[in-house]
Design a protein around this motif. Structure first.
Motif: not given
Length: 378
Positions: A58-66, A68-75
């Motif tokens: 996946n494209n998760l970045n554990g250190s940054n806040v995004s 859109l990216a977090d929602l994409q990760y969850a989906l």
């Protein structure tokens, strides 16, 4: 017992290899293991392949806040869980725990065992940032008590913090394990050099790990003891709490510290040092570098802070010192203790090794983890 499907969600493939390899090998004796991980660096692909697990990226970045990216990760994780239908879901670190636990519940996974391997910067005392408040709210929602949920902590302080914050309740099923453990066979102890004393810190270069305190203490000690060596290992990466570029430049070019960057294997560097230092107030689980230090037979100096305090025993079996957070003067004092009492380095190191054998052996920790996840015959 019946073979089960286990899905692990992490925020770093390096942490998976460094901290979970032994656990995965134990799981694979009877079960099928899947992993959901951020992009795999080329240099780690062969190591990950050797674990013989089924990997999804996946494209998760554990250190940054995004958002859109977090929602994409969850989906993406939601769809993966629907596809795999795991019997056990094991997420660790904040983002996989928050989003993973929530989508696992939505998919009806029978056993969900999120592990909070330290609460990190968001729970540091005095942090009232918007990001911290959002993180706590999301954690409260995600960890709402449901059947089959067992929350794993690496120290008692984190459990109490979430209880006091009312993120979880006394009715939650919880367990505390001794960190990630340490493979004692991998970290063979050696005798420290007590004639040419050197200190080493192993840490990412973020403020809450105590980088500035180590930097200032090294400068002070060197003025009185110019024969002492100071080393620092760790990556300077993209993190919300990364040290300033100015401090990084000073460490590299204008200090007595020998900065070694990130390394693949810390063992020779710890063996080549007399004492391991970690003045952290980050909100650790149990810091791996301190377990490595003990396994190799080195005394430690760390802070009386969450996670760190679990690693230090006092007299008569002292293996190191606990100092107040952000207290450079006390760090200098404890460094000078070992300089002026160099034979204590050996005794403290042996006591640390005994503590690692008794409490932090990875095989003991993983046996407990398997029980919590209902992956044993017991």
């Amino acid at each position: 017992m019946t073979s089960k499907k286990v899905l692990i969600a992490c925020d770093s493939v390096k942490s998976l290899i460094d901290f979970r390899s032994n656990l995965i090998e134990l799981m694979q004796k009877k079960h099928t293991v899947y992993v959901f991980t951020p992009p795999i660096p080329c240099e780690l692909r062969s190591k990950l392949a050797s674990l013989k697990i089924i990997v999804f990226e996946n494209n998760l970045n554990g250190s940054n806040v995004s958002v859109l990216a977090d929602l994409q990760y969850a989906l993406k994780l939601y769809r993966l869980i629907r596809q795999i239908k795991p019997d056990v879901f094991f997420p660790y670190t904040l983002k996989p725990v928050i989003y993973g636990t929530l989508v696992a519940k939505l998919n009806g996974v029978p056993k969900i065992t999120p592990m909070l391997s330290g609460l990190g910067y968001n729970f540091v005392t005095g942090n009232t940032s918007v990001i911290s408040k959002i993180t706590r709210s999301l954690l409260r929602i995600s960890l709402r008590n449901t059947p089959g949920l067992s929350i794993i902590f690496q120290n008692k302080d984190d459990l109490q913090t979430l209880l006091k914050s009312k993120i979880i309740s006394p009715q939650h099923q919880t367990a505390v394990v001794n960190g990630s453990g340490v493979d004692l066979s991998h970290y063979a102890p050696t005798a420290p050099d007590i004639d040419n004393i050197s200190f080493i810190m192993v840490s990412r270069l973020i403020n809450a790990k105590g980088i500035r305190e180590y930097f200032e203490a090294a400068q002070t000690v060197f003025l009185k003891h110019p024969d002492i060596t100071f080393k620092l290992i760790g990556a300077y990466d993209d993190n919300i709490d990364a040290i300033s570029p100015n401090l990084f430049t000073e460490i590299k070019h204008k200090s007595v510290i020998k900065y070694l960057g990130a390394v693949d294997d810390v063992r020779p560097y710890i063996r080549g040092s007399s004492v391991v230092v970690l003045p952290s107030y980050y909100g650790e689980g149990i810091p791996r570098c301190l377990l490595e230090a003990m396994a190799i037979g080195r005394p430690i100096i760390t802070c009386d802070s969450v996670g760190c305090r679990e690693t230090v025993e006092t007299l008569p079996n002292a293996n190191g010192f606990l100092i107040p957070i952000k207290n450079t003067a006390e760090l200098v004092c404890k460094m000078e203790y070992f300089i002026n009492n160099n034979k204590a380095i050996i005794n403290f190191g042996l006591n640390g090794l005994a503590l690692a054998q008794e409490k932090f052996d990875v095989h003991k920790v993983n046996a407990r983890m398997m029980q919590i996840m209902n992956l044993t015959d017991d």
